[in-house]
Design an enzyme around this catalytic site. Structure first.
Site, short mmCIF file in Angstrom:
data_model
loop_
_atom_site.label_atom_id
_atom_site.label_comp_id
_atom_site.label_asym_id
_atom_site.label_seq_id
_atom_site.Cartn_x
_atom_site.Cartn_y
_atom_site.Cartn_z
N ARG A 274 7.76 8.04 1.18
CA ARG A 274 7.37 8.33 0.05
C ARG A 274 6.70 9.40 -0.03
O ARG A 274 6.89 10.43 1.57
CB ARG A 274 5.74 7.66 0.02
CG ARG A 274 5.89 6.15 -0.68
CD ARG A 274 4.79 5.63 -0.04
NE ARG A 274 4.90 4.48 -0.32
CZ ARG A 274 5.33 2.85 -0.27
NH1 ARG A 274 5.09 3.81 1.46
NH2 ARG A 274 5.66 1.92 0.32
N TYR B 173 15.36 -3.73 -6.63
CA TYR B 173 16.37 -2.89 -6.99
C TYR B 173 17.53 -3.92 -6.84
O TYR B 173 18.77 -2.89 -7.90
CB TYR B 173 16.64 -2.35 -5.62
CG TYR B 173 15.80 -0.80 -5.35
CD1 TYR B 173 15.52 0.01 -6.20
CD2 TYR B 173 14.06 -1.48 -3.96
CE1 TYR B 173 14.12 1.00 -5.79
CE2 TYR B 173 13.46 -0.91 -3.93
CZ TYR B 173 13.02 1.00 -5.09
OH TYR B 173 12.10 1.43 -5.12
N ARG C 215 13.93 8.23 -3.20
CA ARG C 215 13.46 7.58 -3.24
C ARG C 215 14.08 6.46 -3.02
O ARG C 215 14.70 5.55 -2.57
CB ARG C 215 11.62 6.80 -2.41
CG ARG C 215 11.67 6.06 -1.38
CD ARG C 215 9.78 5.66 -1.81
NE ARG C 215 9.45 4.15 -1.74
CZ ARG C 215 8.74 3.75 -0.29
NH1 ARG C 215 9.30 4.22 0.70
NH2 ARG C 215 8.61 2.61 -1.03
N HIS D 131 7.42 -1.53 1.98
CA HIS D 131 7.00 -2.65 0.65
C HIS D 131 6.19 -4.21 1.55
O HIS D 131 6.79 -4.27 2.46
CB HIS D 131 7.78 -2.91 0.20
CG HIS D 131 8.51 -1.98 -0.73
ND1 HIS D 131 9.54 -2.09 -1.65
CD2 HIS D 131 8.33 -0.82 -0.97
CE1 HIS D 131 10.05 -0.54 -2.03
NE2 HIS D 131 8.63 -0.37 -2.55
N HIS E 95 10.30 11.23 -5.64
CA HIS E 95 10.03 9.21 -5.33
C HIS E 95 11.39 9.17 -5.56
O HIS E 95 12.21 8.57 -5.63
CB HIS E 95 8.93 8.67 -6.27
CG HIS E 95 8.38 7.80 -5.91
ND1 HIS E 95 8.00 7.20 -4.37
CD2 HIS E 95 8.58 6.11 -6.65
CE1 HIS E 95 7.39 6.06 -4.88
NE2 HIS E 95 8.25 5.52 -5.51
N LYS F 72 1.93 3.96 3.25
CA LYS F 72 0.28 2.91 1.92
C LYS F 72 0.39 1.36 2.81
O LYS F 72 1.18 1.28 3.59
CB LYS F 72 1.35 2.39 1.19
CG LYS F 72 0.97 2.19 -0.45
CD LYS F 72 1.85 2.19 -1.63
CE LYS F 72 0.73 1.40 -2.76
NZ LYS F 72 1.79 1.67 -3.96
#
Length: 293
Positions: free
Chosen positions: A134, A259, A227, A250, A224, A159
């Site tokens: 990120r 994805y 990414r 994640h 992003h 995150k």
């Protein structure tokens, strides 16, 4: 600063919410209070509902922006004010449209990075793609986070306030070493204009926009989206979804599984049923007209 604002800030600090989350929540509650011209503790359930309708119909905010405002108000009324009504019922979340990101091909990624002329901007944008970071994680990298012995990059407090390791590409290591020799960064791997501070996300975003204009790519490019390309290209190369989840940081495997809807080797591996239809027999050619001259 009012006592209510101080108490809400303390509640967020106790729960170790990220600083950006704290600032965002305080801003959203401030906007809510200013809309009615009253302190939030004097406003009730119907006011909250009226405000959400205002954000939707008059301000015409996107569902994502409304989600942020609702999360802030939920925290205020559920945690800080401890209201007896259920914030989830009074503040339902609007349904977000399910949109798939537009993915750059490997060739497009290479062409884009070749259009980033500034050595620092080239290094950080390459890192976003090569390590799947990120932008907030990339700007806060330190030289010590690059472990060339184990060939990993340490992402500290990403995150969700979680540390993780991602792979260090040999090509990326060479780019970072050349960058370090030229710029000699000290505390931050990518320092900003202000002493002792890392480069800002806005500065990286502006560099990305300029490079995109030079590249003349028709697809949108942001830090992003690099990414996203990292994840899809790994999936198309045969990496399993669980590994990609760990690399991306994640929390939920379902987030990473999105994805699967983009990877061409998953989507296009099955032939269309149109290919199974019998081919029509070629139509006979009309007889040639006689020539009289």
């Amino acid at each position: 600063m009012t006592q209510l604002r101080q108490r809400m800030r303390a509640d967020m600090q106790v729960r170790n919410l990220a600083l950006n989350t704290q600032l965002s929540y305080l801003q959203q509650v401030s906007l809510f209070a200013r809309h009615f011209g009253k302190p939030p503790d004097l406003l009730g359930r119907e006011d909250v509902r009226t405000y959400q309708i205002y954000l939707t119909n008059e301000k015409k905010l996107t569902p994502g922006s409304i989600h942020i405002a609702i999360a802030a108000l939920r925290f205020l009324y559920k945690v800080t004010l401890k209201r007896d009504w259920v914030p989830e019922e009074a503040l339902p979340l609007p349904k977000k449209p399910q949109k798939l990101p537009i993915i750059l091909s490997p060739g497009e990624v290479q062409h884009f990075l070749n259009c980033v002329f500034n050595v620092k901007h080239h290094a950080i944008l390459t890192t976003c793609y090569a390590a799947g970071l990120r932008i907030s994680e990339a700007v806060h990298l330190k030289a010590a986070d690059i472990d060339s012995q184990r060939m990993v990059v340490r992402v500290e407090q990403g995150k969700g306030r979680k540390d993780r390791y991602v792979m260090l590409s040999p090509k990326l290591l060479e780019i970072l070493r050349n960058y370090w020799k030229m710029r000699k960064p000290k505390e931050w791997l990518f320092p900003g204009d202000r002493a002792g501070r890392p480069i800002t996300r806005d500065a990286v975003g502006q560099a990305c926009t300029k490079a995109h204009e030079r590249s003349r790519l028709s697809k949108p490019v942001t830090p992003h989206s690099l990414r996203h390309a990292f994840a899809v290209h790994l999936l198309e190369a045969g990496a399993d979804v669980r590994t990609i989840q760990l690399l991306l940081g994640h929390r939920s495997l379902a987030t990473t599984a999105h994805y699967l809807r983009i990877a061409t080797n998953k989507v296009c591996a099955t032939s269309s049923p149109f290919e199974l239809l019998p081919r029509p027999a070629p139509s006979p050619l009309p007889p040639a007209k006689p020539e009289y001259f």
